[in-house]
Scaffold this motif. Structure first.
Motif, short mmCIF file in Angstrom:
data_model
loop_
_atom_site.label_atom_id
_atom_site.label_comp_id
_atom_site.label_asym_id
_atom_site.label_seq_id
_atom_site.Cartn_x
_atom_site.Cartn_y
_atom_site.Cartn_z
N LEU A 138 1.11 -1.32 -0.30
CA LEU A 138 -0.31 -0.05 -0.26
C LEU A 138 1.07 1.27 -0.35
CD1 LEU A 138 -2.63 -0.67 2.74
CD2 LEU A 138 -2.99 -1.11 -0.06
N LYS A 139 0.67 2.53 -0.32
CA LYS A 139 1.16 3.34 -0.68
C LYS A 139 0.57 3.99 0.11
CE LYS A 139 2.17 3.32 -5.53
NZ LYS A 139 2.16 3.93 -7.12
N GLU A 140 1.04 5.59 0.74
CA GLU A 140 0.79 6.45 1.26
C GLU A 140 1.06 7.88 1.64
OE1 GLU A 140 3.21 5.81 4.68
OE2 GLU A 140 2.61 4.29 5.67
N MET A 141 -0.02 8.63 1.61
CA MET A 141 0.29 10.38 1.45
C MET A 141 -0.74 10.49 2.46
SD MET A 141 -1.87 10.15 -1.85
CE MET A 141 -3.06 12.46 -1.98
N PRO A 142 -0.62 11.97 2.53
CA PRO A 142 -1.35 12.94 3.46
C PRO A 142 -2.58 12.92 2.37
CG PRO A 142 -0.03 14.10 2.21
CD PRO A 142 0.79 12.96 2.02
N PHE A 143 -3.75 13.26 3.80
CA PHE A 143 -4.99 13.80 2.88
C PHE A 143 -5.74 14.09 3.95
CE2 PHE A 143 -4.88 9.45 1.70
CZ PHE A 143 -5.55 9.13 0.37
N THR A 144 -6.72 15.78 3.23
CA THR A 144 -7.45 17.10 4.14
C THR A 144 -8.32 16.29 4.57
OG1 THR A 144 -8.50 17.24 2.48
CG2 THR A 144 -6.09 18.73 2.84
N ASP A 145 -9.08 16.65 5.93
CA ASP A 145 -9.93 16.02 6.12
C ASP A 145 -11.68 15.98 5.16
OD1 ASP A 145 -8.83 16.26 8.54
OD2 ASP A 145 -9.50 17.64 9.56
#
Length: 406
Positions: A19-26
């Motif tokens: 799985l990849k990771e990245m930041p998400f906004t609300d």
């Protein structure tokens, strides 16, 4: 946060080990989070591929995956099967009238048949009941298709194997034994050497058998060669080397930049790519008489066998019979019968076809997996009586016609 992409989503399953990771906004978390029971459909990649998220924990998705969540109670598996049907039928991501992509707008416009909820359940139950049989039938069909595709060639190989082992036609005790034929060819070879028409082999091979065990005599020394022969022969047959039956030569490529080698040329010049055909009746390239006389070239007579010593793909090991006088390039071995017999030439042709894979393996183990003249000369072959060679060739050609119709 981890998220899934189209590369994690497969039909009715997910692969979650990478799985990849990245930041998400609300706001993105709300829009991109899936929960148990959501139907996920690929917008990109394998368009229309779908799976149901059946895990107890939520997950984020990339923007190339559609999240389908019903407003009211439905059987999500029914709609999963709809997508599977549409994809299989080419209505999604297919050609012609099918939807080429699956954007949000395209998905909104997709027409779906919606039966009552209870019928959705019955349809899914029946599909689940039949699916194991469908998968079993699919595997059987794949096996049958593969068998149909390869059966003709496999049958041809079996016919040739029976032929060279003396099992295709019955032996006739009245036939002159192959050993007598071989002695006659040896005498003719010595006469040609004495006349200066062919060169003497540096190490002439004579194969003899005692109690059906083969031994080879070279330069007066005898050696055990049973490990080189893969099967026993009928009583009237014998083992020999290609060099016992044929004078083996090759050719070369005259300098391409030399006009006098190619301008107004009339002499046929064969390269290894032309060995893909049974007979060589015509050629793509000609050279001049001047090129023939001023290079290491020989004009080989019709009924010479041409064996590809190297070439691209399947070329190496292929064999063809010349029907015209021609020269050859350095990638070809030219086999000229010491004693001409069309029956023997055709029998040896079919032996080379049978021996194709074995011969190719002889060229392996080097950075340039090529055959050479010596490897061709050293090939050991089973020699039947001449009369039986004729019967074998006739039977092979009769059976090959039926194979070609399969």
């Amino acid at each position: 946060m981890t998220y899934i992409t189209t590369s994690n989503l497969y039909w009715d399953r997910f692969e979650l080990d990478k799985l990849k990771e990245m930041p998400f906004t609300d706001s993105e978390v709300e829009k991109c989070t899936v929960k148990k029971g959501d139907l996920l459909v690929c917008e990109g990649g394998d368009i229309g591929r779908a799976a149901i998220w059946n895990y107890d924990y939520p997950m984020r998705i990339q923007n190339h995956i559609h999240r389908l969540r019903s407003y009211s109670e439905v059987d999500v598996y029914y709609f999963y099967y709809i997508f599977f049907l549409y994809k299989s039928a080419g209505l999604i991501g297919g050609k012609g009238i099918g939807i080429q992509g699956l954007s949000s707008n395209a998905l909104d416009k997709l027409l779906l048949p919606v039966p009552p909820l209870e019928e959705q359940h019955r349809i899914v139950a029946k599909i689940d009941e039949l699916l194991p049989y469908i998968e079993k039938y699919g595997k059987a069909e794949e096996h049958l298709t593969a068998l149909n595709t390869t059966f003709s060639e496999a049958l041809k190989k079996s016919i040739l194997q029976e032929a060279v082992q003396g099992k295709l036609v019955p032996q006739n005790p009245d036939d002159e034994p192959a050993s007598v034929l071989l002695e006659r060819i040896r005498a003719e070879k010595q006469a040609l050497i004495k006349a200066g028409k062919i060169k003497k082999d540096k190490h002439e091979s004579v194969i003899v058998a005692r109690d059906k065990i083969p031994y080879e005599i070279i330069d007066g020394k005898e050696r055990y060669i049973a490990d080189e022969v893969p099967f026993e022969l009928p009583e009237s047959w014998c083992w020999c080397r290609i060099s016992n039956l044929f004078s083996v030569g090759t050719g070369m490529t005259p300098l391409k930049s030399e006009d006098k080698y190619y301008k107004n040329a009339t002499v046929p010049w064969v390269n290894s790519s032309q060995t893909s055909q049974r007979y060589i009746k015509d050629v793509d390239t000609h050279i001049t008489e001047y090129a023939l006389e001023n290079n290491s070239l020989v004009l080989y007579e019709p009924h010479t066998l041409i064996v590809a010593m190297y070439g691209q793909g399947k070329t190496r090991g292929q064999v063809s019979e010349l029907l015209i006088p021609a020269t050859v390039n350095q990638a070809c071995a030219a086999l000229t019968a010491i004693t001409y017999s069309q029956d023997m030439i055709e029998y040896v042709y079919y032996f080379f076809v049978y021996n194709y894979e074995i011969m190719r393996k002889k060229a392996e183990g080097t950075s340039q997996p090529n055959l050479n003249i010596q490897k061709i000369k050293d090939i050991i072959l089973p020699l039947p009586p001449l009369a039986e060679q004729k019967r074998i060739v006739e039977k092979i050609e009769e059976l090959m016609q039926y194979c070609d119709k399969l």
